[in-house]
Design a protein around this motif. Structure first.
Motif, mmCIF file in Angstrom:
data_model
loop_
_atom_site.group_PDB
_atom_site.id
_atom_site.type_symbol
_atom_site.label_atom_id
_atom_site.label_comp_id
_atom_site.label_asym_id
_atom_site.label_seq_id
_atom_site.Cartn_x
_atom_site.Cartn_y
_atom_site.Cartn_z
ATOM 1 N N GLU A 30 8.769 17.883 8.309
ATOM 2 C CA GLU A 30 8.242 17.983 9.671
ATOM 3 C C GLU A 30 6.995 17.125 9.823
ATOM 4 O OE1 GLU A 30 6.415 21.265 12.840
ATOM 5 O OE2 GLU A 30 7.030 21.898 10.828
ATOM 6 N N VAL A 31 6.133 17.171 8.824
ATOM 7 C CA VAL A 31 4.913 16.365 8.846
ATOM 8 C C VAL A 31 5.257 14.880 8.818
ATOM 9 C CG1 VAL A 31 2.836 15.764 7.542
ATOM 10 C CG2 VAL A 31 3.492 18.171 7.817
ATOM 11 N N LEU A 32 6.206 14.508 7.979
ATOM 12 C CA LEU A 32 6.586 13.105 7.858
ATOM 13 C C LEU A 32 7.196 12.585 9.163
ATOM 14 C CD1 LEU A 32 6.436 11.013 5.575
ATOM 15 C CD2 LEU A 32 8.801 11.587 4.999
ATOM 16 N N LEU A 33 7.973 13.432 9.847
ATOM 17 C CA LEU A 33 8.541 13.044 11.132
ATOM 18 C C LEU A 33 7.447 12.831 12.161
ATOM 19 C CD1 LEU A 33 11.068 12.582 12.876
ATOM 20 C CD2 LEU A 33 11.090 15.050 13.345
ATOM 21 N N ARG A 34 6.446 13.721 12.177
ATOM 22 C CA ARG A 34 5.316 13.552 13.110
ATOM 23 C C ARG A 34 4.536 12.282 12.767
ATOM 24 N NH1 ARG A 34 2.022 17.175 15.846
ATOM 25 N NH2 ARG A 34 3.943 18.385 16.129
ATOM 26 N N CYS A 35 4.386 12.010 11.483
ATOM 27 C CA CYS A 35 3.709 10.785 11.049
ATOM 28 C C CYS A 35 4.423 9.563 11.611
ATOM 29 C CB CYS A 35 3.674 10.743 9.524
ATOM 30 S SG CYS A 35 2.939 9.250 8.813
ATOM 31 N N ARG A 36 5.737 9.526 11.463
ATOM 32 C CA ARG A 36 6.515 8.385 11.971
ATOM 33 C C ARG A 36 6.364 8.246 13.481
ATOM 34 N NH1 ARG A 36 12.807 9.053 12.181
ATOM 35 N NH2 ARG A 36 12.089 10.149 14.052
ATOM 36 N N VAL A 59 0.844 -1.197 0.000
ATOM 37 C CA VAL A 59 0.000 0.000 0.000
ATOM 38 C C VAL A 59 0.880 1.248 0.000
ATOM 39 C CG1 VAL A 59 -1.782 1.305 1.230
ATOM 40 C CG2 VAL A 59 -1.836 -1.213 1.227
ATOM 41 N N LEU A 60 0.561 2.155 -0.892
ATOM 42 C CA LEU A 60 1.217 3.464 -0.945
ATOM 43 C C LEU A 60 0.180 4.519 -0.584
ATOM 44 C CD1 LEU A 60 3.274 5.675 -1.817
ATOM 45 C CD2 LEU A 60 2.493 5.306 -4.185
ATOM 46 N N GLU A 61 0.499 5.348 0.407
ATOM 47 C CA GLU A 61 -0.382 6.478 0.705
ATOM 48 C C GLU A 61 0.290 7.773 0.281
ATOM 49 O OE1 GLU A 61 -2.802 8.925 4.167
ATOM 50 O OE2 GLU A 61 -1.461 7.305 4.795
ATOM 51 N N LEU A 62 -0.436 8.572 -0.475
ATOM 52 C CA LEU A 62 0.044 9.883 -0.903
ATOM 53 C C LEU A 62 -0.462 10.943 0.068
ATOM 54 C CD1 LEU A 62 -0.712 9.601 -4.742
ATOM 55 C CD2 LEU A 62 1.460 9.150 -3.577
ATOM 56 N N GLY A 63 0.402 11.851 0.459
ATOM 57 C CA GLY A 63 -0.005 12.912 1.374
ATOM 58 C C GLY A 63 -0.455 12.358 2.709
ATOM 59 N N SER A 64 0.414 11.634 3.385
ATOM 60 C CA SER A 64 0.022 10.897 4.602
ATOM 61 C C SER A 64 -0.251 11.794 5.800
ATOM 62 C CB SER A 64 1.120 9.897 4.973
ATOM 63 O OG SER A 64 1.312 8.955 3.946
ATOM 64 N N GLY A 65 0.220 13.045 5.758
ATOM 65 C CA GLY A 65 -0.015 13.922 6.899
ATOM 66 C C GLY A 65 0.596 13.345 8.162
ATOM 67 N N ILE A 66 -0.095 13.525 9.290
ATOM 68 C CA ILE A 66 0.458 13.058 10.564
ATOM 69 C C ILE A 66 0.125 11.603 10.857
ATOM 70 C CG2 ILE A 66 0.619 15.325 11.607
ATOM 71 C CD1 ILE A 66 -1.999 14.718 13.086
ATOM 72 N N GLY A 67 -0.528 10.918 9.898
ATOM 73 C CA GLY A 67 -0.574 9.468 9.992
ATOM 74 C C GLY A 67 -1.857 8.812 10.440
ATOM 75 N N PHE A 68 -2.983 9.538 10.474
ATOM 76 C CA PHE A 68 -4.213 8.904 10.948
ATOM 77 C C PHE A 68 -4.587 7.693 10.093
ATOM 78 C CE2 PHE A 68 -8.772 8.241 10.972
ATOM 79 C CZ PHE A 68 -9.026 8.140 12.328
#
Length: 387
Positions: free
Chosen positions: A239-245, A198-207
């Motif tokens: 920054e968003v990707l780090l919060r997602c992780r 699965v690939l998610e585009l624009g994952s944001g903070i990961g919900f």
């Protein structure tokens, strides 16, 4: 747990405005009092991942006022004459007040009156806050007809998110309605993402990412013979990707035990750049090699649409003989013309797009932000390469 108390529990953790809360009317004062202490104040999850102090101030003010109002009515009717709100509730509420408030532990009637009868000083800027959503992987529909809820059947999705619409120039630090709708859909249809790449585009903070990863882990634990899933979460903002992780890896989330999750910086604009496009194709078609592509609320700026569609076209390209790839895109309709531009670009790129019936009467998640929107304003599309 009583269904009304469960509703209050999930509303508290999802930061639902007190103006929208319903005080349980089929529970005794003692039940409600004990619930607030044992299931919220003493809750290990609450201690580790609390809602912001600002939200708690409003919630506990509402809870105390309703408890006192119910107790007053009961006394007038000669019931619960000796009922008292647990002092720990008052103490916790006082601890949330600014330094000018009364000292913690002041339980005299006059102090209680000051606590509950006045508004708090002016609010500061919204804080970051943990927010937790409860959902049932076997039955995502709300159990409004049930009288009792088995909490062990529920998973939780917890995130640290911003409480402002835009922060540091990005909208990606919040969860938006389209993510709720698409998450609800994959809970109802886990076959879409289990045992899949699965690939998610624009994952944001990961919900959505937490929900997908949790579902993959949950269902694969039931059938260990199924192929292992993988999940690639992408965003253009570091920054968003780090919060997602960080959110994905919170130990309270089942997603933290998923060992095949990848976090990648992905810039859609490279899809239309003759020099950078080759590297993007290698990344998506060979490293990620997705079976299904997901995107929630990724169509909000018309200027980004050509880049998004270009990325979808690359991701949907078949590199080998297997089940056709497809994308599911959920978007909130804020401007009908933007949606029409997106559909037109998809078709001009020789991709097939069809609107999907979400089959959702209401989402399993308590919405906390886009009060002007509803699940009914979200459209979902399936996009495939033309045969």
């Amino acid at each position: 747990m009583d269904a009304q108390l469960f509703a209050l529990l999930r509303c508290f953790f999802s930061l639902t405005s007190p103006s929208e809360l319903q005080f349980p009317d089929n529970c005794s004062l003692t039940q409600i009092n004990n619930f607030l202490v044992n299931n919220i104040l003493l809750n290990d999850h609450f201690r580790a991942y609390p809602p912001s102090d600002q939200y708690q101030q409003r919630f506990w003010k509402w809870a105390i006022e309703n408890l006192e109002d119910r107790a007053r009515k009961c006394i007038e009717e000669e019931f619960y004459a000796d009922f008292e709100i647990d002092a720990r509730i008052y103490n916790h509420y006082v601890s949330l007040m600014p330094g000018s408030g009364p000292a913690t532990g002041s339980m005299q009637p006059s102090i209680r009156s000051q606590i509950c009868g006045r508004g708090l000083p002016g609010r500061a800027a919204p804080q970051h806050s943990y927010i937790t959503h409860y959902w049932n992987p076997r039955n995502p529909n709300r159990s409004t007809s049930e009288f009792s809820i088995n909490l062990s059947q529920y998973q939780t999705t917890t995130l640290l998110e911003s409480r402002t619409t835009i922060e540091n120039g990005t909208t990606g630090l919040r969860t938006w309605m389209a993510s709720f709708v698409l998450s609800h859909y994959v809970i109802k249809h886990p076959e879409v993402i289990t045992s899949r790449r699965v690939l998610e585009l624009g994952s944001g903070i990961g919900f959505l990412g937490i929900v997908v990863a949790s579902l993959q882990k949950f269902w694969e634990s039931k059938d260990q013979s199924s192929p292992l899933s993988s999940l690639f979460l992408t965003d253009v903002n570091n920054e968003v990707l780090l919060r997602c992780r960080d959110n994905i890896n919170l130990s309270c989330n089942l997603s933290s035990r998923h060992h095949n999750i990848h976090f990648l910086n992905l810039d859609w604009s490279e899809s239309t750049d003759s020099i950078q496009c080759s590297a993007l194709k290698t990344l998506i078609q060979h490293k990620i090699d997705p079976d299904v592509i997901l995107g929630a609320d990724v169509v909000f700026d018309p200027s980004l649409i050509p880049f998004l569609v270009g990325t979808l076209k690359i991701a949907l390209f078949q590199t080998e003989s297997r089940s056709p790839r497809y994308a599911i895109i959920a978007l909130t309709v804020r401007n009908e013309s933007t949606v029409n531009i997106f559909i037109a670009h998809v078709r001009e790129s020789h991709l097939v797009i069809e609107e999907m019936n979400t089959g959702i009467d209401e989402t399993t998640f308590s919405e906390t932000f886009e009060t002007h929107s509803s699940f009914e304003s979200v459209k979902m599309f399936r996009i495939m390469k033309a045969t």
